[in-house]
Write a protein that holds these residues in place. Structure first.
Motif, PDB file in Angstrom:
ATOM      1  N   LEU A  39      10.755 -15.764   8.612  1.00  7.06           N
ATOM      2  CA  LEU A  39      11.889 -16.554   9.070  1.00  7.06           C
ATOM      3  C   LEU A  39      12.010 -16.418  10.582  1.00  7.06           C
ATOM      4  N   ILE A  40      11.941 -17.552  11.279  1.00  4.19           N
ATOM      5  CA  ILE A  40      12.205 -17.610  12.718  1.00  4.19           C
ATOM      6  C   ILE A  40      13.288 -18.665  12.915  1.00  4.19           C
ATOM      7  N   GLY A  41      14.433 -18.252  13.439  1.00  6.10           N
ATOM      8  CA  GLY A  41      15.553 -19.179  13.541  1.00  6.10           C
ATOM      9  C   GLY A  41      15.997 -19.586  12.147  1.00  6.10           C
ATOM     10  N   GLN A  42      15.987 -20.886  11.876  1.00  5.89           N
ATOM     11  CA  GLN A  42      16.343 -21.389  10.547  1.00  5.89           C
ATOM     12  C   GLN A  42      15.119 -21.805   9.731  1.00  5.89           C
ATOM     13  N   ASN A  43      13.936 -21.553  10.269  1.00  7.64           N
ATOM     14  CA  ASN A  43      12.710 -22.044   9.647  1.00  7.64           C
ATOM     15  C   ASN A  43      12.018 -20.960   8.839  1.00  7.64           C
ATOM     16  N   VAL A  44      11.881 -21.184   7.538  1.00  8.99           N
ATOM     17  CA  VAL A  44      11.159 -20.259   6.668  1.00  8.99           C
ATOM     18  C   VAL A  44       9.751 -20.787   6.447  1.00  8.99           C
ATOM     19  N   GLN A  45       8.757 -19.970   6.766  1.00 13.29           N
ATOM     20  CA  GLN A  45       7.357 -20.296   6.491  1.00 13.29           C
ATOM     21  C   GLN A  45       6.888 -19.444   5.317  1.00 13.29           C
ATOM     22  N   ILE A  46       6.136 -20.060   4.416  1.00 10.68           N
ATOM     23  CA  ILE A  46       5.639 -19.360   3.233  1.00 10.68           C
ATOM     24  C   ILE A  46       4.129 -19.547   3.143  1.00 10.68           C
ATOM     25  N   TRP A  47       3.414 -18.430   3.028  1.00 10.59           N
ATOM     26  CA  TRP A  47       1.971 -18.458   2.776  1.00 10.59           C
ATOM     27  C   TRP A  47       1.754 -17.992   1.338  1.00 10.59           C
ATOM     28  N   GLN A  48       1.078 -18.817   0.559  1.00  9.54           N
ATOM     29  CA  GLN A  48       0.806 -18.490  -0.844  1.00  9.54           C
ATOM     30  C   GLN A  48      -0.477 -17.673  -0.922  1.00  9.54           C
ATOM     31  N   MET A  49      -0.364 -16.447  -1.395  1.00  9.79           N
ATOM     32  CA  MET A  49      -1.494 -15.533  -1.442  1.00  9.79           C
ATOM     33  C   MET A  49      -2.266 -15.674  -2.756  1.00  9.79           C
ATOM     34  N   PRO A  50      -3.546 -15.299  -2.767  1.00 12.81           N
ATOM     35  CA  PRO A  50      -4.328 -15.368  -4.005  1.00 12.81           C
ATOM     36  C   PRO A  50      -4.070 -14.197  -4.950  1.00 12.81           C
ATOM     37  N   GLU A  51      -3.380 -13.166  -4.462  1.00 10.76           N
ATOM     38  CA  GLU A  51      -3.153 -11.953  -5.252  1.00 10.76           C
ATOM     39  C   GLU A  51      -1.744 -11.434  -4.980  1.00 10.76           C
ATOM     40  N   HIS A  52      -1.356 -10.435  -5.737  1.00  7.79           N
ATOM     41  CA  HIS A  52      -0.085  -9.774  -5.466  1.00  7.79           C
ATOM     42  C   HIS A  52      -0.112  -9.165  -4.059  1.00  7.79           C
ATOM     43  N   ILE A  53       0.993  -9.283  -3.366  1.00  6.67           N
ATOM     44  CA  ILE A  53       1.109  -8.823  -1.983  1.00  6.67           C
ATOM     45  C   ILE A  53       2.315  -7.912  -1.874  1.00  6.67           C
ATOM     46  N   SER A  54       2.173  -6.792  -1.152  1.00  4.28           N
ATOM     47  CA  SER A  54       3.309  -5.866  -1.052  1.00  4.28           C
ATOM     48  C   SER A  54       3.875  -5.762   0.354  1.00  4.28           C
ATOM     49  N   ALA A  55       3.125  -6.165   1.375  1.00  7.25           N
ATOM     50  CA  ALA A  55       3.622  -6.038   2.746  1.00  7.25           C
ATOM     51  C   ALA A  55       2.998  -7.114   3.635  1.00  7.25           C
ATOM     52  N   PHE A  56       3.748  -7.489   4.667  1.00 10.73           N
ATOM     53  CA  PHE A  56       3.381  -8.557   5.600  1.00 10.73           C
ATOM     54  C   PHE A  56       3.855  -8.081   6.970  1.00 10.73           C
ATOM     55  N   ILE A  57       2.913  -7.593   7.778  1.00  7.76           N
ATOM     56  CA  ILE A  57       3.262  -6.887   9.015  1.00  7.76           C
ATOM     57  C   ILE A  57       2.523  -7.517  10.197  1.00  7.76           C
ATOM     58  N   PRO A  58       3.254  -7.959  11.218  1.00  7.89           N
ATOM     59  CA  PRO A  58       2.579  -8.545  12.381  1.00  7.89           C
ATOM     60  C   PRO A  58       1.769  -7.511  13.150  1.00  7.89           C
ATOM     61  N   CYS A  59       0.727  -8.005  13.829  1.00  6.18           N
ATOM     62  CA  CYS A  59      -0.184  -7.151  14.583  1.00  6.18           C
ATOM     63  C   CYS A  59      -0.032  -7.411  16.080  1.00  6.18           C
ATOM     64  N   ALA A  60      -0.388  -6.419  16.864  1.00 15.03           N
ATOM     65  CA  ALA A  60      -0.366  -6.571  18.312  1.00 15.03           C
ATOM     66  C   ALA A  60      -1.326  -7.669  18.771  1.00 15.03           C
ATOM     67  N   SER A  61      -2.361  -7.939  17.988  1.00  9.43           N
ATOM     68  CA  SER A  61      -3.367  -8.930  18.357  1.00  9.43           C
ATOM     69  C   SER A  61      -2.915 -10.364  18.112  1.00  9.43           C
ATOM     70  N   GLY A  62      -1.756 -10.547  17.452  1.00  4.42           N
ATOM     71  CA  GLY A  62      -1.219 -11.889  17.263  1.00  4.42           C
ATOM     72  C   GLY A  62      -1.317 -12.429  15.856  1.00  4.42           C
ATOM     73  N   ASP A  63      -2.107 -11.788  15.002  1.00  3.62           N
ATOM     74  CA  ASP A  63      -2.132 -12.194  13.597  1.00  3.62           C
ATOM     75  C   ASP A  63      -1.258 -11.224  12.800  1.00  3.62           C
ATOM     76  N   ALA A  64      -1.496 -11.078  11.514  1.00  5.25           N
ATOM     77  CA  ALA A  64      -0.696 -10.166  10.699  1.00  5.25           C
ATOM     78  C   ALA A  64      -1.577  -9.512   9.659  1.00  5.25           C
TER      79      ALA A  64
END
Length: 291
Positions: A39-64
């Motif tokens: 969520l950034i501002g009022q915008n929710v972005q959703i990425w559909q994963m192929p498997e169960h996911i437990s964490a989503f953490i941004p990286c210093a390199s710009g990805d996650a």
């Protein structure tokens, strides 16, 4: 303190809230729904994963980083939600039948990942936990994986002291939060009980405030407990959800608490929502993965 739902989204098993202060963005996941959300501002972005996911953490390199059942992956945040671009970073736990659970970065930006026997079916249904096959692993930016604990049931809560010498880590199967001394070589000493079982649900994820108090989500307890640095109950915060799963401090002043939750048999209207509330103390910053 009043709670409201942050968005209309309802997760099957919401977890892992992460506040990215530089971008003023909230990251979280739906483990059973296989979704990474931002969520950034009022915008929710959703990425559909192929498997169960437990964490989503941004990286210093710009990805996650996303922790999936088959390993830890990098996610290209510019990729479309229905076609996420993933690249394998490492396999922390090679044990067949395990899945990731709690994950957080320490002050040095290293990922700590707790795993457990998979207890979620393909349709999101609960499966019984019959073995303690999980572990706790530290993942460095060079992809090196260091096993720290084995034989875990349901790992929850990862918090460190300001000086980096102690870890607060939970075992939900025992309804207990433990404190570990961290040796200079990075390995953990024997656990000491910090907060034991009580009648207010089981310990799930936690956040730490600027005063060193721990805000612990209580699964099936419909509340948060604010615990003193010595492991005593300071206050109880009742919530309008059955199964709060974790929390994080965010907002410009770090005084907004975001609380993830899961659906439950009680079917409360806000079960699965991310709740938000203003609190009277600031929290500590989340740390991006350094790689």
């Amino acid at each position: 303190m009043t709670c409201t739902a942050l968005t209309q989204h309802r997760a099957q098993l919401g977890e892992g809230p992460f506040w990215d202060a530089p971008a003023q963005a909230l990251y979280w996941v739906d483990i059973a729904g296989k979704q990474a959300l931002r969520l950034i501002g009022q915008n929710v972005q959703i990425w559909q994963m192929p498997e169960h996911i437990s964490a989503f953490i941004p990286c210093a390199s710009g990805d996650a980083l996303v922790t999936l059942s088959s390993g830890v992956y990098r996610l290209d945040l510019d990729s479309p939600g229905l076609e996420p671009r993933l690249s394998l970073f490492c396999v922390a736990d090679p044990q067949p039948g395990n899945r990731p659970n709690e994950a957080r970065c320490d002050a040095l930006g290293r990922l700590w990942l707790g795993t457990m026997q998979n207890n979620i079916g393909e349709q999101g249904e609960d499966l019984p936990i019959v073995r303690r096959s999980g572990g706790l692993f530290r993942i460095d930016p060079d992809q090196r994986v260091t096993p720290l604990l084995l034989g875990l049931g349901i790992p929850n809560t990862l918090l460190w002291s300001d000086d980096g010498t102690t870890l607060l880590f939970g075992e939900s199967l025992d309804s207990t939060l433990h404190r570990y001394f961290i040796h200079p070589d990075g390995h953990l000493d024997v656990p000491q009980v910090w907060y034991g079982p009580d009648a207010q649900g089981g310990p799930d994820g936690s956040a730490m405030d600027a005063e060193g108090y721990v805000w612990n989500a209580r699964w099936d307890g419909s509340c948060l407990l604010r615990l003193t640095p010595e492991g005593q109950v300071d206050r109880k915060i009742d919530l309008p959800v059955s199964r709060p799963t974790s929390c994080v401090f965010g907002g410009e002043d770090l005084k907004t608490l975001y609380i993830t939750s899961a659906k439950s048999p009680l079917d409360h209207p806000l079960d699965g929502a991310v709740l938000t509330m203003r609190v009277d103390v600031a929290g500590k910053l989340c740390t991006r993965f350094v790689g």
